[in-house]
Scaffold this active site. Structure first.
Site, short mmCIF file in Angstrom:
data_model
loop_
_atom_site.label_atom_id
_atom_site.label_comp_id
_atom_site.label_asym_id
_atom_site.label_seq_id
_atom_site.Cartn_x
_atom_site.Cartn_y
_atom_site.Cartn_z
N GLU A 342 0.66 -1.06 0.50
CA GLU A 342 0.14 0.51 -0.04
C GLU A 342 0.77 1.09 -0.06
OE1 GLU A 342 -3.95 -1.19 2.48
OE2 GLU A 342 -2.52 -1.52 3.62
C1 ACM Z 1 -1.89 -5.47 3.90
O1 ACM Z 1 -2.78 -5.94 4.73
N1 ACM Z 1 -1.97 -4.01 3.54
C2 ACM Z 1 -0.41 -6.60 3.95
#
Ligand code: ACM
Length: 539
Positions: A342
Site C-alpha cells: 500500500e
Molecule cells: C496489508 O494488509 N496491507 C498487507
C-alpha cells in the site's frame, strides 16, 4: 573352585533379582480399559494414526527420560514435565538417576532412523508401559510432545489404582508437516501489545504446532522496537497508537527475551519494518526520511497509503542499513520482513528502486527478505519471498519469477476480519470470515497456477486497528487460528470440516484453562469443562 562358586552365586543373585522385579511388575498389572487413539481430538490432525485400543496410565511414578547427548532433548523433556504439571498436577522426574526404572516411562529419543526427512517430524509409540517419541531433532520432539499433551485427558481415572491415573490411548502416530512455514502475524504497531501478551499468544500457538510469529513492528501510528542509532524512533515514534493511547515499544533487551521465549517454543520471530509506505511514525521522529512533501504529524487514525520514505535520498538508505543491521543482530531467524504494501504515494519507479535496494541491505545482514505481494514488481531474485494478501496477479508474477509464496489471502486468512455482522471487533473490507469460512479452503489450490511446490506456507495476520487488549485479540484470533494450524500442518486428505469442528469443540477445556477468551461461535458444540471461564460475547 572358589571362583566358580562366586560365579554361581552371582548368577543366582541375578536370577533372583530379576524374579523379584518380575513379581513386582506383575503386581502392577492393570487391566486398562479400551481407548481409541484415532478418535482423539488432535489439532492439527496427524499424518497417520494407528490405534491399538488399550491405555498407558500416566501417574506420579511415570518418569520422563530423554536422549542425553542430543542437543535440546533434555530441555524438551523438562518442557513436557512442566506442562504435565500444569495439566495434571503430577510432578514427573526428568532423567532421574535415583528413581527405579520399573515404572512406566516416557522416552524422548533422538533417532535418525525415523521414516521422514522433515526436521519437524516425529513418531510416537504408545504402549501400556511406555511412550516412545522418536525424532531427528529437538524441534521434531517438541512438535511430538504437543501431540502427547493433547491426548492427556482432562480428568484422571481414580478407580484403577491407588494413584490418580490419566489414561492415554495406545497406538502409533507418524507425523510431519505439510508446509514448512506455519505462522501468525501480530500488528503491535496500530495498538501496542506487551511482551507478556505476546508470550501468552506464543504459548497457545506452540500447542498447535505453529512455528512462526511475524511481528509488524512499525506503521504510520507507531514504531515499536528500539534502534540505538536512531533513538527518537521510540522516544517520539513509539509514543502514539490508534485512538490516541499511550503506545509503547520493546527495548532490544525485551525483544531478545521475547525471541528467546519463542525459540524455547521452536517458534521463529519474523520482524517487520513496513516501508516505503506505512512510515509516518518514523518520519515524525526523523522528518528527513519523509517523502510525501508534507510536514509529518503524529497519526492516530486508521487510513492507509498516505506516507512514504523519500526513496532517492542517501540518508534514507543509511537509516535502513542501521535499522536492518540492529534488528538482524538480535534476530536469529532467517527472515527480515520489509513490508512494501500500500505505498500509494510512492511513484512506481521509485518503489521498484527502493525495494531492490532494501533487498540488498537485507541480504548484506544475512537475512532473506519477505515482502507483501507488491514487492514482486521490483528487481529481486528468488531468495526473496512474496506474502500474498490481496493481488492474485502479483502472486502469479512471483511464481513466474521463481519466488516462494506465503499464503495470507485477506478473504480467508485475515484474523482481523469480522466473523459476521454482529462481531464486536474487526473490519470487513475483505468480507466476513466465519469459523468454517476460515477453515474450508485449500491452500494448495487457492490461486490458479500456484501449486504446493511454490508455497512456503500459510500465515494468518492479525491487524490491530480495532483491538487494544488481550481479550479483544483472543476474540479475533481464536478459534480461527487453530484452523490455520491444521490448514498448514495437515495434508489435504486429513482436513475435513465436519470432523474438525468436533475436535475444535473439544479444545474448550484447554482454552478455558489457558484463560483464552475465544469467540464462542455457534457453529461449534463447545465442550463444557471444569474450568470456569468468562468469554466476551458468550451466549
Ligand atoms: C496489508 O494488509 N496491507 C498487507
Amino acid at each position: 573352585m572358589k571362583k566358580s562358586i562366586l560365579i554361581k552365586s552371582l548368577v543366582v543373585l541375578i536370577v533372583f533379582t530379576a524374579f523379584v522385579a518380575c513379581q513386582q511388575e506383575k503386581k502392577k498389572v492393570i487391566n486398562f480399559p479400551m481407548t481409541d487413539l484415532s478418535t482423539e481430538n488432535l489439532i492439527p490432525r496427524p499424518l497417520k494414526i494407528t490405534p491399538t485400543n488399550s491405555a498407558f496410565g500416566l501417574d506420579k511414578n511415570t518418569i520422563i527420560y530423554t536422549s542425553q547427548n542430543a542437543a535440546g532433548f533434555p530441555e524438551v523433556g523438562k518442557f513436557l514435565s512442566e506442562k504435565i504439571k500444569w495439566q495434571t498436577d503430577l510432578d514427573l522426574a526428568v532423567n532421574s538417576t535415583t528413581k527405579a526404572t520399573t515404572q512406566r516411562i516416557i522416552f524422548i529419543n533422538q533417532s535418525d532412523s525415523t521414516e521422514f526427512s522433515s526436521k519437524e517430524g516425529y513418531d510416537l509409540y504408545i504402549s501400556q508401559d511406555s511412550i516412545i517419541l522418536n525424532a531427528k531433532t529437538a524441534e521434531g520432539a517438541f512438535r511430538g510432545i504437543q501431540t502427547l499433551r493433547q491426548i492427556i485427558p482432562e480428568v484422571s481415572n481414580d478407580t484403577l489404582s491407588e494413584n490418580k491415573m490419566w489414561l492415554i490411548p495406545t497406538g502409533k502416530i507418524i507425523d510431519y508437516p505439510n508446509f514448512e512455514y506455519r505462522g501468525s502475524m501480530l500488528d503491535v504497531a496500530r495498538h501496542f501489545f506487551s511482551i507478556d501478551d505476546v508470550k501468552k499468544y506464543i504459548d497457545v500457538l506452540a500447542y498447535y504446532k505453529i512455528n512462526t510469529l511475524h511481528l509488524h513492528l512499525a506503521d504510520d501510528q507507531g514504531w515499536r522496537i528500539e534502534i540505538k542509532s536512531w533513538p527518537k524512533l521510540t522516544e517520539i515514534g513509539g509514543s502514539s497508537e490508534v485512538g490516541g493511547g499511550p503506545g509503547g515499544f520493546y527495548t532490544q533487551e525485551e525483544y531478545k527475551d521475547l525471541v528467546a521465549y519463542a525459540a524455547k517454543h521452536f517458534i521463529t520471530i519474523v520482524p517487520e519494518i513496513d516501508m516505503p509506505g506505512h512510515t509516518n511514525a518514523a518520519s515524525v521522529a526523523y522528518p528527513i526520511l519523509n517523502g510525501n512533501g508534507k510536514t509529518p504529524k503524529i497519526y492516530t487514525g486508521t487510513e492507509v497509503g498516505f506516507s512514504t520514505f523519500d526513496t532517492r535520498k542517501d540518508t534514507v538508505y543509511s537509516f535502513i542499513d542501521d535499522v536492518v543491521r540492529e534488528i538482524s543482530a538480535i534476530t536469529p531467524g532467517p527472515y527480515f520482513h520489509a513490508g512494501g504494501d500500500e505505498s500509494h504515494v510512492t511513484k512506481k519507479k521509485d518503489f521498484i528502486y527502493f525495494v531492490s535496494k532494501v533487498d540488498k541491505i537485507v541480504k548484506k545482514y544475512g537475512k532473506r527478505m519477505i515482502g507483501w505481494d507488491e514487492i514482486v514488481h521490483a528487481d529481486i531474485d528468488t531468495t526473496a519471498i512474496a506474502q500474498f494478501w490481496a493481488n492474485e496477479d502479483n502472486a502469479k508474477l512471483a511464481v513466474e519469477k521463481g519466488l516462494k509464496i506465503i499464503l495470507s489471502p485477506g478473504k480467508k486468512a485475515y484474523l482481523d476480519m469480522q466473523y459476521d455482522t454482529l462481531s464486536k471487533y474487526g473490519l470487513h473490507w475483505a468480507g466476513y470470515i466465519s469459523v468454517d469460512t476460515g477453515y474450508v479452503w485449500t491452500p494448495e489450490r487457492y490461486v490458479q497456477g500456484i501449486n504446493k511446490e511454490n508455497i512456503l506456507g500459510v500465515e494468518a495476520p492479525l491487524w490491530s486497528e480495532t483491538i487494544s487488549n488481550m481479550d479483544e485479540l483472543e476474540y479475533l484470533a481464536f478459534p480461527r487460528m487453530i484452523g490455520y494450524s491444521e490448514l498448514s500442518w495437515s495434508i489435504e486428505e486429513n482436513r475435513n470440516w465436519d470432523d474438525y469442528k468436533v475436535r475444535l469443540g473439544n479444545q474448550a477445556p484447554y482454552l478455558d484453562k489457558m484463560n483464552v477468551k475465544y469467540y464462542p461461535s455457534k457453529l461449534i458444540d463447545w465442550k463444557k469443562s471444569k474450568y470456569t471461564y468468562k468469554t466476551i460475547n458468550k451466549d
